[in-house]
Write an enzyme that holds these catalytic residues in place. Structure first.
Site, PDB file in Angstrom:
ATOM      1  N   ASP A  92      36.343  42.196  43.823  1.00 24.10           N
ATOM      2  CA  ASP A  92      35.725  41.413  42.766  1.00 24.10           C
ATOM      3  C   ASP A  92      34.199  41.573  42.840  1.00 24.10           C
ATOM      4  O   ASP A  92      33.646  41.777  43.917  1.00 24.10           O
ATOM      5  CB  ASP A  92      36.105  39.942  42.935  1.00 24.10           C
TER       6      ASP A  92
ATOM      7  N   THR B 127      31.471  41.982  35.864  1.00 26.98           N
ATOM      8  CA  THR B 127      30.933  41.467  34.607  1.00 26.98           C
ATOM      9  C   THR B 127      29.732  42.291  34.165  1.00 26.98           C
ATOM     10  O   THR B 127      29.228  42.100  33.060  1.00 26.98           O
ATOM     11  CB  THR B 127      30.499  39.993  34.771  1.00 26.98           C
TER      12      THR B 127
ATOM     13  N   ARG C 104      40.756  30.663  30.648  1.00 30.57           N
ATOM     14  CA  ARG C 104      40.500  29.706  31.720  1.00 30.57           C
ATOM     15  C   ARG C 104      39.940  28.396  31.155  1.00 30.57           C
ATOM     16  O   ARG C 104      40.305  27.307  31.602  1.00 30.57           O
ATOM     17  CB  ARG C 104      39.526  30.294  32.736  1.00 30.57           C
TER      18      ARG C 104
ATOM     19  N   LYS D 217      40.650  39.109  35.032  1.00 30.75           N
ATOM     20  CA  LYS D 217      40.569  40.397  35.718  1.00 30.75           C
ATOM     21  C   LYS D 217      41.339  40.374  37.040  1.00 30.75           C
ATOM     22  O   LYS D 217      42.039  41.322  37.374  1.00 30.75           O
ATOM     23  CB  LYS D 217      39.100  40.783  35.949  1.00 30.75           C
ATOM     24  N   THR D 218      41.198  39.278  37.792  1.00 29.80           N
ATOM     25  CA  THR D 218      41.927  39.179  39.063  1.00 29.80           C
ATOM     26  C   THR D 218      43.428  39.104  38.821  1.00 29.80           C
ATOM     27  O   THR D 218      44.214  39.741  39.528  1.00 29.80           O
ATOM     28  CB  THR D 218      41.450  37.959  39.863  1.00 29.80           C
TER      29      THR D 218
END
Length: 339
Positions: free
Chosen positions: A111, A161, A220, A67-68
């Site tokens: 965030d 989230t 990730r 997302k970042t």
């Protein structure tokens, strides 16, 4: 404002892997999330054509899906500045300082926006809708006065989230809603191949498939596993990531063929040991882990693969989960799932 809370475009996001090998800067460099990329390509092109800021966007999805990184990509595609902060640390004065420092068209990335407190949200509402904020000049008392300050038109990108925890008034102010989903093994394989090139390690197709299968649909995690397997291949193999080398490394790390690790198994055992149902706080206490970490990091994948249900009586396991950990399922599987 401290430098570690606001990062310029191109800088390394805090919630990404600290030893990254490649991070896309443009939409056409991204792998996977095809629907998301297609939507954003249209919205970004339209904003550029109108010479306007992109509408505020909400990015929703589990941790580790980028997302970042996507927020950075949007800023790069628009050719504007990128500033980021976290909802858990954001305060009224800090937000005011950030907003008044923005240039026209800039992207402000928040965030965990679901963790922004209500008093801070009161500043966001007029900033997002009317591009204004009210600043109080003076130390309070009779001499203090409110000043109406116009802001340049900017794009707020919120990442979360937990979309359900965002207040209705805040959620409704986002014109673009984007949901990121877990990656397919095929897309993870492409990411692994690309990163293997940056790491200068040879990965055989079978080795790539083994990593992709155990990476929980999360880039990730796939990147992290690839680096650990590279190390294992260098010391106990011939420097090539084969299926055997990948499997041996991940087995050593406690990652099973479905991608479940020791904490996943402890969570499932905690539920079983408490009669098949357990609340989040009970599970957290049993496994000595933070509730938020369990809910954000472990539960989404267990739910995705059909191992965990949230019911009116607490978390419960499915018959498939019981069999996976070597136990006989209860006679009747619970049917009161809330999701």
């Amino acid at each position: 404002m401290t430098d570690d809370r606001i990062v310029n475009a191109g800088a390394q996001p805090e919630d990404e892997d600290p030893h990254f090998t490649f991070r896309p800067e443009r939409l056409d460099e991204m792998i996977g999330q095809d629907d998301v990329r297609d939507q954003l390509a249209v919205f970004i092109a339209a904003a550029r054509e109108r010479k306007e800021a992109l509408e505020h966007a909400l990015l929703v999805g589990p941790k580790g899906l980028g997302k970042t990184t996507l927020g950075n990509v949007i800023a790069n595609e628009l050719g504007v500045g990128f500033k980021r902060t976290g909802g858990q640390v954001l305060e009224r004065l800090e937000l005011s300082q950030i907003l008044t420092s923005l240039e026209p068209g800039d992207v402000l990335f928040i965030d965990e926006i679901h963790r922004v407190n209500i008093r801070v949200q009161e500043i966001l509402y007029p900033a997002m809708e009317d591009f204004t904020i009210d600043l109080v000049i003076g130390q309070g008392g009779p001499g203090a006065r409110a000043v109406h300050v116009p802001l340049p038109k900017f794009t707020l990108i919120g990442a979360t989230t937990k979309e359900g925890l965002i207040s209705g008034p805040l959620r409704d102010r986002f014109g673009v809603h984007v949901r990121l989903n877990f990656y397919s093994p095929e897309d993870l394989g492409k990411i692994i191949d690309r990163d293997a090139g940056f790491l200068k390690v040879e990965v055989e197709p079978e080795g790539r498939e083994e990593i992709s299968r155990r990476a929980r649909g999360t880039p990730r995690i796939a990147k992290r596993y690839l680096r650990r397997i590279r190390d294992y291949a260098l010391i106990r193999g011939e420097g090539v990531v084969t299926r055997d080398i990948a499997a041996r490394t991940l087995d050593m790390l406690g990652v099973d063929p479905l991608g479940l690790d020791e904490m996943d198994r402890r969570i499932m055992r905690a539920i079983v040991d408490r009669g098949g149902f357990a609340g989040l706080n009970t599970i957290a206490a049993a496994v000595s882990e933070d509730e938020r970490t369990i809910e954000d990091t472990y539960e989404p994948y267990l739910i995705q693969i059909g191992f965990l249900s949230r019911t009116s009586r607490g978390r419960s396991l499915t018959a498939k989960a019981y069999r996976h950990i070597g136990l006989t399922p209860p006679p009747v599987e619970p049917q009161d799932s809330l999701f």
